[in-house]
Design a protein around this motif. Structure first.
Motif, mmCIF file in Angstrom:
data_model
loop_
_atom_site.group_PDB
_atom_site.id
_atom_site.type_symbol
_atom_site.label_atom_id
_atom_site.label_comp_id
_atom_site.label_asym_id
_atom_site.label_seq_id
_atom_site.Cartn_x
_atom_site.Cartn_y
_atom_site.Cartn_z
ATOM 1 N N GLY A 197 3.431 -7.567 -0.395
ATOM 2 C CA GLY A 197 3.997 -6.249 -0.871
ATOM 3 C C GLY A 197 2.813 -5.331 -0.912
ATOM 4 O O GLY A 197 1.718 -5.651 -0.636
ATOM 5 N N SER A 297 8.365 -5.040 -0.252
ATOM 6 C CA SER A 297 7.998 -6.376 0.132
ATOM 7 C C SER A 297 8.695 -6.712 1.097
ATOM 8 O O SER A 297 9.672 -6.372 1.608
ATOM 9 C CB SER A 297 8.131 -7.160 -1.272
ATOM 10 O OG SER A 297 7.550 -6.345 -2.461
ATOM 11 N N GLU A 316 6.524 -6.625 -7.514
ATOM 12 C CA GLU A 316 6.537 -7.277 -6.381
ATOM 13 C C GLU A 316 7.437 -8.526 -6.552
ATOM 14 O O GLU A 316 8.201 -9.263 -5.716
ATOM 15 C CB GLU A 316 5.458 -7.434 -5.749
ATOM 16 C CG GLU A 316 4.628 -6.170 -5.406
ATOM 17 C CD GLU A 316 3.331 -6.249 -4.863
ATOM 18 O OE1 GLU A 316 2.602 -7.489 -5.152
ATOM 19 O OE2 GLU A 316 2.614 -5.431 -4.237
ATOM 20 N N TYR A 342 1.549 -13.309 -7.161
ATOM 21 C CA TYR A 342 2.887 -13.935 -7.339
ATOM 22 C C TYR A 342 3.021 -15.170 -8.037
ATOM 23 O O TYR A 342 4.146 -15.736 -8.394
ATOM 24 C CB TYR A 342 3.414 -14.326 -6.085
ATOM 25 C CG TYR A 342 3.906 -12.862 -5.099
ATOM 26 C CD1 TYR A 342 5.130 -12.399 -5.108
ATOM 27 C CD2 TYR A 342 2.934 -12.305 -4.630
ATOM 28 C CE1 TYR A 342 5.590 -11.271 -4.484
ATOM 29 C CE2 TYR A 342 3.168 -11.206 -3.724
ATOM 30 C CZ TYR A 342 4.540 -10.638 -3.748
ATOM 31 O OH TYR A 342 4.900 -9.488 -2.788
#
Length: 550
Positions: A197, A297, A316, A342
């Motif tokens: 992203g 993203s 994201e 993430y």
């Protein structure tokens, strides 16, 4: 290539009647520069017959009718080494445009063919041109654009209405169809995908940023001004528009304040950009500068083809389920690669629900240890959980036992609290905690999956597989920024920004297909050279001269 102007032609993209002049490329009677005689070859080219149904006919001129003196346009582009436009039109011709046809009604002037209209847009974006007025100019001056579009010359308003009319197609079914075609051309698949992203600045001035308190005061002043102007019998339209703009900004800011307050953090200093309230004030990539921005993203494969895309104002990780669902419609996804940003319960759960292997480090993916580290305190990742003993082991080997439990509610998840009295005599206390009760660790329900992922990412073979992510995902936004000029969005509002980003993704994927074709041509030429050299070295002396000519 003379240009004629007509007042009886339109693209039929709106029910509103178009009364301005519509420019059209005149390809009739292109005479020789030296003989003055008409080029009879152009008469053999059939007239446009692009027709998707019995009722709706489209204006789709044949680009072979365009000539530079006696040289056909495609021949000129080949001689000039500009073959990108030829291949781009060839790819667009293989796609199904039936979904676009349904938006048009029979009767009236012929609309421009959707293939030609989108050809102007994606060709322009590939050249770094995304402004509607700049696209209008490009269609009139660029020879490659004329070949892709067939020579149609739409103005900026027609291009804008085409994009708005086909928003769902461009970001939905057509995107998936085009991506499937690009995957076929590049010979790549969806088995392993890498996510990434970025932060792209919104189309809003930095001087339109207001804090919550200042926004409330501005609304009160503007409302009073509206009442005063209306009492005087004057026109208060501009003041009412300003009041509506401020109230929309306040409505967009309110839920953000509520989320921040729920976390126990102050919200009075939060800011919003009045020109684009849906954008979030956040730091920009690679700098400490704050601006109203969105976070697009993507998921890309090993050929750097974007298989899925999504957009959120500030998160994201929130769009990962949407990205995975889009990707699975293109084919089976076995492995997803994400960076440390993430590593969250939501991302782990999203991949597990779809039976996708997740490779995601918790810390930096460089050096020997990929465990998350901190310059202030020992992070939670350095405390090892012992399931059999139901305790944590700190970096100094002390056991942290359960000291409390929280059942959770609709806002906060449940957890078990672990602590130890050994912190009082520990020589590394300042490195671990400053709390009077010592270091405490919260264990949530999703920590089992995090522990398993952390242990998996310590395996050398898994780390080697993960290292391909950087080559797959990182260059994508570099190409979008540098080659296509996506450094700042031109549209306002999350819906319009997502559409704009979708157009850039369409053009980017077409660019990947064109790059693959160029690579194959280069590779074929390289093989011919190697073969000629091999024959020259292995042939008798008397044949060397003959082979060298090959």
């Amino acid at each position: 290539m003379p240009v004629s102007q007509h007042t009886n032609e339109s693209d039929s993209v709106s029910d509103k009647k178009i009364t301005r002049r519509v420019v059209k490329l005149d390809t009739s009677n292109q005479c020789s520069l030296f003989t003055g005689e008409a080029d009879q070859a152009s008469a053999t080219i059939p007239k446009p017959a692009y027709q998707l149904s019995e009722e709706v006919r489209f204006e789709d001129p044949d680009p072979r009718a365009i000539r530079l003196n006696q040289v056909r346009l495609d021949e000129h582009l080949i001689q000039a080494g500009q073959k990108q436009a030829l291949k781009l039109r060839e790819i667009l011709e293989t796609l199904d445009w039936g979904g676009f046809e349904q938006a048009y009604k029979p009767g009236g002037r012929r609309p421009y063919a959707p293939r030609a209209m989108l050809g102007v847009i994606v060709y322009g974006i590939l050249q770094g041109v995304s402004s509607l007025r700049a696209l209008e100019k490009l269609a009139r001056t660029d020879l490659g654009c004329m070949w892709v579009s067939g020579g149609i010359l739409p103005d900026h308003s027609i291009l804008g209405r085409f994009i708005q009319r086909h928003e769902e197609q461009l970001t939905g079914a057509f995107f998936e169809q085009l991506t499937a075609r690009v995957l076929q051309v590049t010979g790549s698949g969806t088995q392993t995908l890498a996510g990434d992203g970025s932060v792209i600045e919104a189309a809003a001035s930095r001087f339109a940023v207001m804090k919550a308190e200042a926004l409330t005061q501005a609304i009160e002043r503007t409302r009073a001004r509206v009442e005063q102007v209306e009492a005087e019998g004057a026109n208060a339209q501009s003041s009412r528009q300003r009041l509506e703009q401020l109230e929309q900004a306040q409505a967009a800011l309110a839920p953000r304040q509520a989320r921040r307050q729920a976390k126990g953090k102050p919200s009075a200093t939060m800011q919003v950009n009045v020109q684009d309230p849906e954008a979030v004030i956040q730091p920009q990539k690679g700098s400490k500068h704050y601006a109203a921005s969105y976070k697009p993203s993507v998921l890309a494969n090993e050929a750097r083809v974007i298989v899925s895309f999504a957009l959120d104002p500030s998160s994201e990780t929130a769009v990962v389920p949407e990205l995975l669902d889009q990707a699975q419609r293109q084919g089976a996804v076995d492995t997803a690669l994400f960076d440390a940003g993430y590593c969250s319960d939501a991302v782990i759960e999203a991949n597990a629900e779809r039976d996708i292997e997740l490779l995601c480090p918790e810390g930096r993916s460089q050096g020997e240890s990929w465990i998350k580290t901190s310059s202030k305190y020992y992070p939670k990742s350095q405390f090892t959980y012992d399931r059999e003993q139901d305790c944590y082991r700190c970096p100094q080997g002390q056991a942290l036992l359960p000291v409390g439990r929280y059942t959770g509610n609709h806002r906060y998840p449940a957890y078990t609290l672990y602590g130890t009295p050994a912190c009082g005599q520990c020589a590394f206390r300042e490195r671990c905690t400053r709390r009077a009760r010592g270091r405490q660790i919260k264990r949530y329900e999703g920590d089992d999956a995090k522990d398993a992922l952390r242990a998996k990412m310590q395996q050398p073979e898994v780390q080697e597989r993960y290292r391909q992510r950087q080559a797959m995902a990182e260059p994508v936004f570099g190409g979008l920024r540098d080659r296509q000029g996506l450094r700042r969005f031109r549209r306002k509002g999350a819906k319009a920004v997502r559409l704009e980003f979708g157009l850039h993704v369409l053009a980017y994927n077409l660019g990947r297909a064109l790059a693959r074709e160029a690579f194959l041509r280069l590779h074929a030429g390289f093989k011919l050279v190697i073969r000629a050299l091999y024959l020259a070295l292995s042939a008798p002396d008397e044949d060397c001269c003959h082979i060298a000519k090959l």
